[in-house]
Scaffold this motif. Structure first.
Motif, short mmCIF file in Angstrom:
data_model
loop_
_atom_site.label_atom_id
_atom_site.label_comp_id
_atom_site.label_asym_id
_atom_site.label_seq_id
_atom_site.Cartn_x
_atom_site.Cartn_y
_atom_site.Cartn_z
N ALA A 1 39.42 45.77 29.16
CA ALA A 1 39.94 44.77 28.22
C ALA A 1 41.16 44.07 28.82
O ALA A 1 41.27 42.83 28.77
N LEU A 2 42.08 44.83 29.38
CA LEU A 2 43.25 44.25 30.02
C LEU A 2 42.88 43.44 31.25
O LEU A 2 43.35 42.31 31.43
N HIS A 3 42.03 44.01 32.09
CA HIS A 3 41.64 43.36 33.34
C HIS A 3 40.94 42.03 33.08
O HIS A 3 41.30 40.99 33.65
N LEU A 4 39.94 42.04 32.20
CA LEU A 4 39.19 40.81 31.94
C LEU A 4 40.05 39.76 31.24
O LEU A 4 39.90 38.55 31.48
N ALA A 5 40.95 40.21 30.37
CA ALA A 5 41.85 39.26 29.71
C ALA A 5 42.77 38.59 30.74
O ALA A 5 43.00 37.37 30.67
N LEU A 6 43.28 39.36 31.68
CA LEU A 6 44.13 38.77 32.72
C LEU A 6 43.35 37.78 33.58
O LEU A 6 43.84 36.68 33.88
N LEU A 7 42.13 38.16 33.96
CA LEU A 7 41.31 37.23 34.74
C LEU A 7 41.04 35.95 33.96
O LEU A 7 41.09 34.84 34.51
N ALA A 8 40.74 36.09 32.68
CA ALA A 8 40.47 34.92 31.84
C ALA A 8 41.70 34.03 31.71
O ALA A 8 41.57 32.81 31.51
N LEU A 9 42.88 34.62 31.82
CA LEU A 9 44.12 33.84 31.79
C LEU A 9 44.43 33.20 33.15
O LEU A 9 45.43 32.49 33.28
N GLY A 10 43.60 33.49 34.15
CA GLY A 10 43.78 32.87 35.46
C GLY A 10 44.62 33.66 36.43
O GLY A 10 45.01 33.13 37.48
N VAL A 11 44.92 34.92 36.13
CA VAL A 11 45.75 35.73 37.01
C VAL A 11 44.96 36.14 38.24
O VAL A 11 43.80 36.56 38.14
N GLY A 12 45.60 36.02 39.41
CA GLY A 12 44.92 36.37 40.65
C GLY A 12 45.91 36.73 41.74
O GLY A 12 47.10 36.92 41.49
N PRO A 13 45.44 36.82 42.97
CA PRO A 13 46.30 37.19 44.10
C PRO A 13 47.51 36.26 44.22
O PRO A 13 47.40 35.04 44.05
N GLY A 14 48.65 36.87 44.49
CA GLY A 14 49.89 36.13 44.61
C GLY A 14 50.66 35.97 43.32
O GLY A 14 51.84 35.58 43.35
N ASP A 15 50.02 36.27 42.20
CA ASP A 15 50.69 36.16 40.90
C ASP A 15 51.44 37.44 40.57
O ASP A 15 51.19 38.51 41.13
N GLU A 16 52.36 37.32 39.64
CA GLU A 16 53.11 38.47 39.11
C GLU A 16 52.92 38.56 37.61
O GLU A 16 52.82 37.54 36.92
N VAL A 17 52.85 39.79 37.13
CA VAL A 17 52.74 40.07 35.70
C VAL A 17 53.83 41.06 35.34
O VAL A 17 53.94 42.12 35.96
N ILE A 18 54.63 40.73 34.34
CA ILE A 18 55.71 41.62 33.92
C ILE A 18 55.15 42.70 33.01
O ILE A 18 54.47 42.41 32.03
#
Length: 374
Positions: free
Chosen positions: A72-89
């Motif tokens: 759920a967390l992983h797919l939500a982050l991908l759907a938000l466009g998170v990828g290599p080089g990004d940071e998540v707090i």
């Protein structure tokens, strides 16, 4: 999770799922029989019905079932466009799944220390951790206690960021009167059997008000496909099956009564354990916790756990090692002392039994044992 040391027989277990099953047994058994007789086990009517019911419960238009809370967390982050080089707090103190979801996207988890009173991500500390690479804030409603979402949403808006909240322990929690699950851009859920709304195996889900976002998640969960054998993107196999969806639908009507029972038990524990050399859960005025866990803090945590075990009380530690000190994250270069608040919390917290179905005698047994052990 660290369990009670094996000493004398446990007479009060940390968690007993049987009373929870028994209160919804006719509905659960009927749901299992219904799915078995239908001959349809994936992406069917049971999933659609649960997704609709869960979205309504959370107060949002959309929900999607997935295989587990990490997905759920992983797919939500991908759907938000998170990828290599990004940071998540992320919180410096949480279950490692919160961090793993970020890593699975190829992004970097950036830990921020919690409020020592609530153990939740401290909005006052977040802004200093934001960089040009930051894409998402990922607070956790730890132990079922809502994080301070208004402050985090306002901070995200100022910096053009998205917010994904980890609701894995917060089913039925409320923040300023609003249900958790409709407070962020998207919310991730776990329906692991021990959660306040638990399946009979792994399960997870997301809830959101964003129709485009939920559609991306539904494509990602099913091999990147909307139409069978036609794959738009590289996706995953992460589907909440019909059995688990039917069980969750059967149990959902009991969630609010069970949560009220948890709140009554927590109130009695807060009263009965007052005045001890023990940090009890702190509940801000604006929070209405789900009381997934009742977590106390003591300087001699391990000794307290052992003494409670000698009195027949089962306990767990959520969690014994902070994520930044796990071997899995050695490459980030953190060491002891880098996040002292989280490290102290992980050294000192102990989860006491609290579950729907605990009798008054069991609650009093627990209070007496803790008072004799501190």
């Amino acid at each position: 999770m660290s369990a009670t040391p094996a000493t004398t027989p446990i007479t009060l277990p940390f968690l007993d799922l049987q009373p929870i099953y028994q209160r919804s047994k006719p509905e659960i058994d009927a749901a299992l029989a219904r799915v078995a007789g239908s001959g349809w086990f994936l992406l069917g009517k049971e999933l659609s019905a649960f997704e609709s019911a869960w979205a309504d419960y959370c107060g949002v238009p959309h929900a999607a079932g997935v295989a587990n809370g990490l997905d759920a967390l992983h797919l939500a982050l991908l759907a938000l466009g998170v990828g290599p080089g990004d940071e998540v707090i992320v919180p410096s103190n949480t279950y490692i799944a919160t961090w793993l979801a970020v890593s699975q996207c190829g992004a970097r988890p950036v830990p921020v220390e919690p409020d020592p009173a609530t153990f939740n991500l401290d909005p006052a500390r977040v802004e200093a951790a934001i960089t040009p690479a930051t894409r998402v804030l990922l607070p956790v409603h730890l132990y079922g206690q809502p994080a301070d979402m208004d402050a985090l949403m306002a901070l995200a808006a100022r910096h053009g960021l998205k917010v994904l909240d980890d609701c894995a322990q917060a089913h039925a929690a409320r923040y300023k009167g609003r249900r958790v699950g409709g407070l962020a851009d998207v919310s991730a859920w776990s329906f692991y059997p021990g959660k306040n709304l638990g399946a009979m195996g792994d399960g997870g889900g997301v809830s959101t008000g964003d129709a485009a976002l939920i559609e991306r998640i539904k494509v990602l969960r099913n091999y990147g496909s909307r139409i069978k054998y036609h794959n738009e993107i590289k996706g995953f196999n992460s589907r909440l099956d019909e059995i688990q969806a039917a069980v969750l639908s059967a149990k959902l009507p009991a969630l609010d009564p069970a949560t009220e029972e948890r709140r009554q038990i927590a109130a009695r524990l807060l009263e009965g354990l007052a005045g001890l050399d023990l940090q009890l859960p702190h509940v801000p005025d604006w929070a209405d916790p789900a009381w997934h866990l009742f977590v106390v803090r003591h300087a001699d945590r391990d000794g307290l756990q052992a003494r409670l075990a000698q009195r027949g009380i089962g306990t767990l530690i959520h969690y014994p090692v902070a994520p930044h000190l796990q071997p899995a994250y050695a490459e980030l270069g953190y060491g002891p002392g880098d996040f002292p608040i989280a490290e102290a919390i992980h050294r000192e917290v102990l989860s006491l039994p609290l579950w729907p179905g605990m009798s008054e005698a069991q609650v009093e047994q627990l209070i007496a044992a803790v008072r004799a052990s501190v």
